[in-house]
Design an enzyme around this catalytic site. Structure first.
Site, PDB file in Angstrom:
ATOM      1  N   CYS A  37     -33.434 -29.763 -22.122  1.00 27.42           N
ATOM      2  CA  CYS A  37     -33.490 -30.208 -20.733  1.00 27.42           C
ATOM      3  C   CYS A  37     -34.936 -30.483 -20.349  1.00 27.42           C
ATOM      4  O   CYS A  37     -35.832 -29.691 -20.674  1.00 27.42           O
ATOM      5  CB  CYS A  37     -32.894 -29.140 -19.815  1.00 27.42           C
ATOM      6  SG  CYS A  37     -32.857 -29.598 -18.071  1.00 27.42           S
ATOM      7  N   HIS A  61     -23.826 -32.954 -19.088  1.00 25.53           N
ATOM      8  CA  HIS A  61     -25.101 -32.271 -18.828  1.00 25.53           C
ATOM      9  C   HIS A  61     -25.674 -32.697 -17.476  1.00 25.53           C
ATOM     10  O   HIS A  61     -26.065 -31.844 -16.662  1.00 25.53           O
ATOM     11  CB  HIS A  61     -26.074 -32.604 -19.960  1.00 25.53           C
ATOM     12  CG  HIS A  61     -27.421 -31.967 -19.838  1.00 25.53           C
ATOM     13  ND1 HIS A  61     -27.892 -31.034 -20.736  1.00 25.53           N
ATOM     14  CD2 HIS A  61     -28.420 -32.136 -18.931  1.00 25.53           C
ATOM     15  CE1 HIS A  61     -29.116 -30.652 -20.383  1.00 25.53           C
ATOM     16  NE2 HIS A  61     -29.460 -31.314 -19.289  1.00 25.53           N
ATOM     17  N   GLU A  62     -25.719 -34.004 -17.224  1.00 26.71           N
ATOM     18  CA  GLU A  62     -26.314 -34.487 -15.978  1.00 26.71           C
ATOM     19  C   GLU A  62     -25.441 -34.168 -14.769  1.00 26.71           C
ATOM     20  O   GLU A  62     -25.953 -33.812 -13.701  1.00 26.71           O
ATOM     21  CB  GLU A  62     -26.582 -35.994 -16.065  1.00 26.71           C
ATOM     22  CG  GLU A  62     -27.551 -36.397 -17.158  1.00 26.71           C
ATOM     23  CD  GLU A  62     -28.862 -35.628 -17.114  1.00 26.71           C
ATOM     24  OE1 GLU A  62     -29.333 -35.278 -16.010  1.00 26.71           O
ATOM     25  OE2 GLU A  62     -29.418 -35.370 -18.196  1.00 26.71           O
ATOM     26  N   HIS A  79     -25.898 -30.644 -13.583  1.00 30.73           N
ATOM     27  CA  HIS A  79     -27.096 -30.453 -12.762  1.00 30.73           C
ATOM     28  C   HIS A  79     -26.770 -30.552 -11.274  1.00 30.73           C
ATOM     29  O   HIS A  79     -27.359 -29.846 -10.446  1.00 30.73           O
ATOM     30  CB  HIS A  79     -28.142 -31.524 -13.091  1.00 30.73           C
ATOM     31  CG  HIS A  79     -29.145 -31.107 -14.119  1.00 30.73           C
ATOM     32  ND1 HIS A  79     -29.961 -30.010 -13.977  1.00 30.73           N
ATOM     33  CD2 HIS A  79     -29.474 -31.662 -15.312  1.00 30.73           C
ATOM     34  CE1 HIS A  79     -30.751 -29.901 -15.037  1.00 30.73           C
ATOM     35  NE2 HIS A  79     -30.475 -30.882 -15.862  1.00 30.73           N
TER      36      HIS A  79
END
Length: 213
Positions: free
Chosen positions: A125, A167-168, A171
């Site tokens: 990250c 993953h994004e 966030h």
């Protein structure tokens, strides 16, 4: 001052300050990375939205990375950009199903796993440089998001493209990959490069003692 004007003011200031540059990336430990980002509902006008997306893109590519979420530059909006040239050896590309992903911006993204198949690979990250860890994630997802023109998009993603999208999107819910990684897999980037950079982390799982889907 309203929430909308505050967000708009912050984005305007960021875009103006880094008009010909890249924005600083927020590091893990900043509260903005732990908040649920606000849904995007038109807080930015078209020109400002375009400029902000371009700033995210420049910052992501300069890092370099394959994805960047708005909270990573301090803006708590449900928005992220992604692009992966997938410049990896053929053996790695095949093992990880890592193929080129053209640039796109995802507004208010969400995903649903497809099937029960999961795969574990090392990921990192930009908000926590110097470390990497294995995350077991669904291999395939149905991704939904709005593009900057306001059109709702649906895409079936698999392999590394699905991993990037997960993953994004995570966030934007205040979740970072370290919340989901196999704890015993966590390694410095140097140790990963020197010891565990196999196409599939089978050896790392065996020697470090972590679960691998």
């Amino acid at each position: 001052m309203s929430t909308t004007s505050t967000v708009k003011d912050r984005v305007e200031a960021l875009v103006e300050l880094y008009r010909d540059d890249v924005a600083p990336i927020v590091a893990l430990g900043d509260p903005v990375l732990r908040r649920k980002a606000d849904p995007y509902d038109g807080q930015l006008d078209g020109e400002l939205l375009t400029a902000f997306v371009e700033l995210l893109r420049r910052t992501m590519k300069a890092a370099p990375g394959v994805g960047l979420a708005a909270p990573q530059v301090g803006i708590s909006l449900r928005m992220a950009v992604m692009e992966d040239p997938a410049t990896v050896p053929a053996e790695v590309a095949e093992a990880r199903e890592r193929y080129p992903l053209e640039f796109f911006a995802a507004i208010n993204p969400s995903y649903e796993p497809v099937g029960r198949t999961r795969r574990g690979f090392y990921e990192g990250c930009l908000s926590m440089p110097g470390y990497t860890g294995v995350v077991n994630r669904p291999l395939k997802v149905d991704a939904v998001y709005t593009d900057p023109t306001g059109e709702r998009r649906k895409r079936a993603l698999s392999g590394w493209q699905a991993r990037i999208f997960q993953h994004e999107t995570d966030h934007l819910s205040g979740t970072v990959y370290v919340d989901k990684l196999e704890p015993r897999s966590l390694a410095t980037s140097a140790n990963y490069t020197n010891r565990w950079a196999d196409p599939v982390p089978t050896k790392a799982a065996r020697e470090l003692g972590f679960h691998l889907d």
